[in-house]
Design an enzyme around this catalytic site. Structure first.
Site, PDB file in Angstrom:
ATOM      1  N   ASP A   1       0.823  -1.203   0.000  1.00  0.00           N
ATOM      2  CA  ASP A   1       0.000   0.000   0.000  1.00  0.00           C
ATOM      3  C   ASP A   1       0.862   1.260   0.000  1.00  0.00           C
ATOM      4  O   ASP A   1       1.881   1.330   0.688  1.00  0.00           O
ATOM      5  CB  ASP A   1      -0.891  -0.025   1.254  1.00  0.00           C
ATOM      6  CG  ASP A   1      -1.697   1.230   1.439  1.00  0.00           C
ATOM      7  OD1 ASP A   1      -2.645   1.422   0.669  1.00  0.00           O
ATOM      8  OD2 ASP A   1      -1.372   2.014   2.356  1.00  0.00           O
TER       9      ASP A   1
ATOM     10  N   GLU B   1       1.173  -0.182  -4.968  1.00  0.00           N
ATOM     11  CA  GLU B   1       0.230   0.887  -5.270  1.00  0.00           C
ATOM     12  C   GLU B   1       0.964   2.215  -5.282  1.00  0.00           C
ATOM     13  O   GLU B   1       1.676   2.557  -4.337  1.00  0.00           O
ATOM     14  CB  GLU B   1      -0.867   0.939  -4.202  1.00  0.00           C
ATOM     15  CG  GLU B   1      -1.866   2.069  -4.443  1.00  0.00           C
ATOM     16  CD  GLU B   1      -2.620   2.472  -3.185  1.00  0.00           C
ATOM     17  OE1 GLU B   1      -3.827   2.730  -3.284  1.00  0.00           O
ATOM     18  OE2 GLU B   1      -1.988   2.548  -2.113  1.00  0.00           O
TER      19      GLU B   1
END
Length: 593
Positions: free
Chosen positions: A233, A305
């Site tokens: 993330d 990401e």
């Protein structure tokens, strides 16, 4: 008896781009890794299936639905964070990287789910949060007290004294969640700590080698627990400029001074050290893979990401000599594809990713996730099938967000129901612009109470009110987006899609097409009408080597065609937002069923 469908003339002015090969494909010796051939399915754990009646999805609920993953041909399941957490940002604020949050279950539940998935040949991917922890993590609690070795585990800086004598943040950096400064004063330590996101999510200090080792140890811990890979993330946030240089204004219209987009984030995103850290993680996974491969376990994998400009995103691939992530998320369909996008724009999006990838890297296609509006709401419910045709049949790995296979839309969440901090922080007048709650509503399994998501009395977010008709059970019985998705997931197993080349075509301003071919296997041609008018499509004019007549293999729900129809490809009538997958084969191929 075979029926050939030919329509009368309908004049539409066409201007098209000639056939262009975008992706060369592979030879017959190519054997893809699992993360290249499998569909990755993102499960937002809180919203998938509740097993204990508390209104919140959990690990055992997911275990109940392994057969569903098989039914839609999913090869890997990616779980949103299940680690111990205060849940201020619903698991993205971790207080222990090596424990399961009781809200979701136990380590025994996790191991049972992993076993069920693996016994069904489905890989397990965990969402990993390397940028920050919760302020309730013991590392942070000890860092506040300057207990070694944790003193410098986080980004601490001295204040600047204002004219009134009160401490001021060390620079103008802003937090993502729209509450002004990214710095929070800690009275006990008498310093500011940096938080790119919420105040309760302090950023880790990657300039401290001990932090780097802690994260590596955590990755190894979960690999040892049988995890097949990770989604990392917010990777592009992990380093900031050491000199704390202020960021310049973006001058985007209509942005408040406290909004994150008020500044250009040149000091806090995509720093050179970040790319090097991604390569370190890849080396760790490759080393671990060598160990596991020796024991008969397939390769480990990670994706990252990063919402960044394309040239910066591509850097996360690394290169052949020093690879980075197996791939960074391709958010072009999420950020750039809209109701205004014509065939030229779609063609450019696909070309820009594939042509800008470093040599011998692998593409991926993302249409939605837990942070973005549902694709059916963002673009058009009528284009769901066409978007899935692109996502699933272009070369690369597709990542499906739970429920998108049904074509479900955003759920309207009132202010009094809003729980997402990104929405709560900006107040009732602006929350609908920032809240991510509408894309996280519970999965609609059937038309029973609470859509079959829970047997409890309440759900953590409201179920979409249309669940009584837009649910899995109902959509399984009729021609639907779900049935089209299943057809496509079976079809993509064919060599033409796993190994074949890619040509793209602009057949008119609003009709986009692409073809996939592999040696003597059938050639497939996909056409999608992004416009709002009926179009006459002439494929023969741009691919003269194709036969005059091709067979419909998959059709969108709004196309008017069904599987098996034979079409003269020089004159195909395509309804607005409709799409087709055509095949050169006249036979019913069984290899993908």
């Amino acid at each position: 008896m075979l029926k050939i469908i030919v329509f009368g003339s309908l004049f539409v002015a066409h201007c098209f781009v000639s056939s262009e090969i975008i992706f060369d494909g592979f030879d017959d010796k190519f054997k893809p890794e699992w993360w290249q051939s499998d569909i990755i399915y993102q499960v937002y754990v809180r919203s998938f299936k509740d097993s204990n009646g508390d209104g919140i999805g959990d690990i055992n609920g997911i275990a109940e639905k392994v057969d569903y993953f098989k039914s839609i041909n999913v090869g890997a399941v990616w779980l949103s964070p299940i680690y111990k957490s205060p849940q201020d940002d619903f698991g993205y604020d971790i207080s222990s990287y090596k424990e399961i949050d009781p809200l979701f279950g136990t380590m025994k539940d996790f191991e049972r789910l992993r076993g069920l998935l693996h016994s069904n040949d489905i890989k397990l991917i965990l969402d990993f949060v390397p940028n920050h922890t919760s302020d309730e993590h013991p590392w942070f609690q000890n860092s506040v007290k300057k207990i070694e070795p944790y003193t410098n585990y986080y980004v601490w800086k001295n204040p600047i004294n204002g004219t009134d004598g009160k401490p001021r943040p060390p620079n103008n950096w802003l937090g993502v969640f729209n509450k002004g400064s990214a710095w929070k004063w800690n009275e006990e330590r008498q310093q500011y700590y940096y938080h790119a996101f919420q105040r309760k999510q302090p950023d880790l200090n990657y300039r401290n080698p001990m932090v780097v080792e802690e994260i590596k140890n955590t990755i190894s811990y979960w690999l040892g627990r049988g995890v097949d890979g990770f989604r990392f993330d917010a990777v592009n946030y992990i380093y900031e400029r050491e000199d704390l240089l202020d960021e310049d204004r973006s001058y985007i219209p209509g942005i408040y001074e406290s909004d994150y987009d008020y500044l250009n984030h040149t000091s806090t995103l995509d720093q050179p050290e970040t790319y090097e850290m991604v390569k370190i993680w890849r080396k760790l996974l490759d080393t671990e893979t060598d160990d596991y491969t020796a024991a008969g376990v397939k390769s480990k994998f990670f994706m990252v990401e990063c919402y960044s400009p394309l040239n910066k995103v591509m850097g996360y691939y690394g290169n052949e000599t020093t690879p980075g992530a197996h791939f960074p998320f391709n958010f072009l369909f999420v950020r750039d594809l809209s109701q205004q996008s014509d065939a030229y724009a779609v063609n450019d999006m696909i070309k820009s990713w594939i042509k800008n990838m470093p040599k011998n890297m692998w593409p991926n296609w993302v249409i939605g996730n837990h942070d973005q509006p549902r694709m059916a709401s963002r673009i058009s419910p009528m284009l769901v099938d066409g978007l899935h045709m692109m996502q699933l049949l272009l070369p690369g790995t597709p990542i499906t967000y739970y429920g998108d296979e049904l074509g479900i839309q955003n759920t309207y969440v009132r202010w009094d129901q809003t729980v997402d901090p990104a929405g709560r922080n900006v107040g009732p007048l602006r929350y609908t612009k920032f809240s991510r709650d509408p894309v996280r509503s519970p999965f609609p399994w059937d038309d029973s109470k609470n859509a079959g998501f829970t047997n409890g009395s309440k759900t953590w977010l409201p179920v979409n009110p249309d669940y009584w008709q837009e649910n899995l059970a109902a959509l399984s019985k009729t021609k639907s987006h779900l049935k089209t998705y299943r057809q496509l997931t079976r079809l993509r197993k064919m060599p033409s899609f796993i190994k074949g080349n890619l040509h793209t075509y602009v057949l008119s301003k609003w009709v986009f097409g692409f073809s996939r071919s592999f040696y003597d296997h059938p050639t497939f041609f996909v056409i999608i009408n992004f416009g709002s008018e009926i179009e006459n499509v002439d494929i023969k004019s741009v691919r003269k080597t194709l036969p005059d007549i091709m067979k419909v293999k998959v059709s969108s729900t709004n196309s008017g065609y069904v599987t098996g129809n034979l079409l003269r490809i020089s004159n195909i009538l395509l309804r607005p937002k409709a799409s087709l997958v055509l095949s050169t084969s006249r036979l019913n191929e069984d290899s993908y069923k």
